[in-house]
Design a protein around this motif. Structure first.
Motif, mmCIF file in Angstrom:
data_model
loop_
_atom_site.group_PDB
_atom_site.id
_atom_site.type_symbol
_atom_site.label_atom_id
_atom_site.label_comp_id
_atom_site.label_asym_id
_atom_site.label_seq_id
_atom_site.Cartn_x
_atom_site.Cartn_y
_atom_site.Cartn_z
ATOM 1 N N ALA A 53 -23.888 -45.714 63.016
ATOM 2 C CA ALA A 53 -24.005 -44.668 62.316
ATOM 3 C C ALA A 53 -25.303 -44.448 61.390
ATOM 4 O O ALA A 53 -26.015 -45.637 61.477
ATOM 5 N N ASP A 54 -25.760 -43.369 60.865
ATOM 6 C CA ASP A 54 -26.806 -43.407 60.256
ATOM 7 C C ASP A 54 -26.591 -44.203 58.895
ATOM 8 O O ASP A 54 -25.649 -44.217 58.424
ATOM 9 N N ALA A 55 -27.773 -44.536 58.568
ATOM 10 C CA ALA A 55 -27.703 -45.218 57.008
ATOM 11 C C ALA A 55 -27.333 -44.149 56.032
ATOM 12 O O ALA A 55 -27.586 -43.088 56.089
ATOM 13 N N THR A 56 -27.068 -44.651 54.797
ATOM 14 C CA THR A 56 -26.847 -43.689 53.580
ATOM 15 C C THR A 56 -27.792 -43.989 52.745
ATOM 16 O O THR A 56 -28.373 -44.870 52.582
ATOM 17 N N PHE A 57 -27.994 -42.768 51.859
ATOM 18 C CA PHE A 57 -29.295 -42.798 50.845
ATOM 19 C C PHE A 57 -28.545 -42.350 49.333
ATOM 20 O O PHE A 57 -27.971 -41.358 49.370
ATOM 21 N N THR A 58 -29.199 -43.159 48.524
ATOM 22 C CA THR A 58 -29.120 -42.332 47.206
ATOM 23 C C THR A 58 -30.164 -41.400 47.012
ATOM 24 O O THR A 58 -30.953 -41.173 47.987
ATOM 25 N N THR A 59 -29.734 -40.353 46.325
ATOM 26 C CA THR A 59 -30.661 -39.170 46.275
ATOM 27 C C THR A 59 -31.321 -38.777 44.798
ATOM 28 O O THR A 59 -30.639 -38.091 44.039
ATOM 29 N N PRO A 60 -32.213 -39.711 44.404
ATOM 30 C CA PRO A 60 -32.688 -39.713 42.846
ATOM 31 C C PRO A 60 -33.605 -38.404 42.749
ATOM 32 O O PRO A 60 -34.149 -38.029 43.732
ATOM 33 N N SER A 61 -33.788 -38.033 41.442
ATOM 34 C CA SER A 61 -34.788 -36.971 41.098
ATOM 35 C C SER A 61 -35.543 -37.666 40.022
ATOM 36 O O SER A 61 -35.293 -38.488 39.468
ATOM 37 N N ILE A 62 -36.722 -37.035 39.870
ATOM 38 C CA ILE A 62 -37.749 -37.478 38.888
ATOM 39 C C ILE A 62 -38.485 -36.324 38.274
ATOM 40 O O ILE A 62 -38.876 -35.414 39.162
#
Lengths: 407, 165
Positions: free
Chosen positions: A113-122
């Protein structure tokens, strides 16, 4: 200098128009543009009358601009179901503060399956040069953002800034900010920790630069020893969702797993004539055989266990524990266990449990040999068979030998 | 002369003096800023119209309109309207207007004003010789309108536009 600034500013803007939405030169967001007209006049007898003035003020809005985004280096190897930190350096090219949201996509190869990612903001601050900068200047002038709070258009003390990020790209650190002049002059000053190397014209963009970490969690390999996640991360402007930057080169994360091959051999130590003529493997100058070995009662037999992590593309094998029940009709020979942890040298082990080496014997029944093979194995955990297994890097092989006598 | 007559004459004299004292021109000013927006009508046609500008972005053109009127009771003479080009903007060529006025420009921050055709500045060439060059509109940093007179009750307007940098 005023007329020169105007001229340069005008010329600069012509360039910026072609570059939007990646601003090279512009007026900073939150700048107040005030137009003031004054009238002087006389009466019929040429007596000067009191002057009158009128003003109108307009605020400058943020123009979202695609940020600059680096491409982190490839990662090889990592393991399945593991978090990998990809550190992105992002630089604002806007004319004011904006928040950038990170999102990532995966193109996978041989992964379930695809990797999972965090979704940070700055939030990155940004402004523009309000008075031309001369090389070696430490103090630079920028437009006032309307609030005297020590933070000008999102830029604060300690921030890393890039002057002219899409051009000269000079990096500087903010040492202090003085907004006390803002209300009166509509400009404030930023003091840098060191003088600039270059000169910059009125209107040049100043963008904040910072690092953002996206944690990529790998999936499982479909078949074989390795697979890849090819990651493309995008930073999107909060102010305008149509303005974004995707990293220029995908970051390839190679996931590897160990595929250990375990093989067992034997030789008759007491009577060499009971061994076949041709060895199946020779280790440390000693021949061992996969089959065809015989022996008389009381003969000593030596077993060789080969733990092989050299399959193509294999990853590191951790926590390797070898357990080998003593064969029926044989008796374990005390102090006969030796371990080559992959370094190429056999080291004698004491089978006494929990004594700090990498082997122990569980005497229950006919006995079971436990060897914490590979490097770093440790039998100190209380009890037999529950020590800490060792590690074999890719392409490494660990060997274990021990002896028994035929009953 | 009776006290009544004396007081009446004194009062008339004071009133006349007072009327003479307040006879003066009084120029009132307002300045407004507008920008153009593009809309699409029911037929899909693009329509450009001007709206009051309270905010802007780099690249906008701002249209300033200055309205003046003489609310006094005497003609105002030698009326000069001075308007520095706002910071962070650039004057747009040929945008200054004003009926019945002479329009002058400055490239030295309002110290001196000249007609556009006479605005020059000196540069030193590669050969070390000074030469005069014609100022370009982007160099204008102040505008002056000169109006010979504004009669009581009369009004007028001037204006110009700038490009937000």
């Amino acid at each position: 200098m005023k007329h020169l600034q105007k001229l340069m500013g005008g010329a600069a803007f012509i360039a910026s128009a072609a570059l939007i939405p990646s601003l090279a030169f512009a007026t900073a967001a939150n700048t107040t543009i005030t137009n003031t007209v004054t009238v002087n006049y006389t009466d019929a007898a040429s007596n000067a009358q009191p002057a009158e003035t009128a003003s109108v003020a307009i605020s400058v809005n943020l123009v979202a601009s695609a940020p600059l985004l680096t491409s982190p280096a490839d990662v090889d190897p990592t393991t399945e179901n593991t978090g990998v930190n990809l550190v992105y350096t992002i630089t604002s090219t806007a004319n004011g503060p904006d928040t950038y949201d990170f999102s990532s996509a995966d193109t996978r190869t041989n992964m379930d399956a695809d990797a999972t990612f965090t979704t940070p903001s700055i939030l990155l601050g940004a402004t523009t040069v309000a008075a031309g900068i001369t090389a070696a200047d430490t103090v630079i002038t920028v437009p006032f953002d309307g609030t005297d709070d020590g933070v000008v258009n999102g830029l604060a003390v300690g921030d890393t800034i890039v002057i002219d990020p899409t051009g000269t790209a000079e990096v500087a650190i903010i040492d202090s900010i003085d907004e006390s002049t803002g209300a009166a002059s509509n400009t404030v000053t930023i003091t840098l920790t060191a003088g600039t190397t270059n000169a910059f014209i009125y209107g040049t963009t100043i963008g904040e630069r910072d690092d953002v970490t996206v944690v990529v969690t790998t999936d499982t390999i479909t078949t074989g020893t390795s697979g890849t996640h090819s990651v493309l991360t995008t930073a999107t402007s909060d102010a305008d969702g149509a303005v974004f930057t995707t990293q220029g080169t995908a970051t390839v994360i190679t996931v590897r797993r160990p595929v250990l091959a375990v093989t067992k051999y034997v030789r008759n130590v007491s009577t060499a004539a009971f061994n076949p003529l041709v060895a199946d493997i020779t280790v440390d100058g000693v021949d061992y055989y996969a089959s065809g070995v015989s022996g008389n009662p009381t003969d000593t037999m030596q077993y060789l266990i080969v733990i092989d992590n050299s399959a193509a593309g294999a990853g590191t094998a951790n926590n390797i524990v070898v357990s080998d029940p003593i064969p029926q009709f044989t008796t374990f020979v005390a102090s006969s266990i030796e371990l080559d942890d992959g370094a190429g040298t056999f080291v004698a082990q004491d089978e006494t449990a929990d004594d700090g080496d990498a082997a122990e014997l569980d005497a229950t029944g006919n006995g079971t040999v436990y060897v914490y093979a590979g490097a770093g194995g440790d039998d100190t955990a209380v009890g037999a068979g529950n020590g800490a297994g060792g590690t074999l890097l890719a392409s490494e092989i660990s060997y274990v030998i021990f002896q028994v006598t035929i009953d | 002369m009776t006290p009544l007559i004396r007081n009446t004459l004194l009062g008339l004299s004071l009133s006349l003096a007072s009327m003479l004292a307040i006879a003066a021109p009084q120029i009132s000013l307002t300045v407004a800023a507008e920008k153009e927006i593009v809309e699409v009508d029911d037929k899909g046609q693009q329509i450009t119209r001007r709206v009051a500008a309270t905010d802007t972005v780099p690249g906008d053109v701002l249209f300033y309109t200055i309205r003046y009127s003489n609310t006094g009771d005497e003609t105002a003479r030698n009326v000069q309207l001075d308007n520095p080009v706002p910071d962070a903007t650039a004057y747009q060529a040929n945008s200054a207007w004003g009926e019945g006025s002479d329009i002058l420009f400055s490239i030295d921050g309002g110290k001196t004003f000249k007609k556009a055709s006479s605005l020059t500045y000196q540069v030193t060439g590669a050969d070390g010789q000074s030469e005069n060059r014609q100022a370009s509109p982007e160099q204008y940093n102040a505008i002056r309108w000169i109006i010979e007179e504004v009669a009581p009750g009369a009004e007028g307007s001037t204006g110009f536009s700038v490009l937000v940098q």
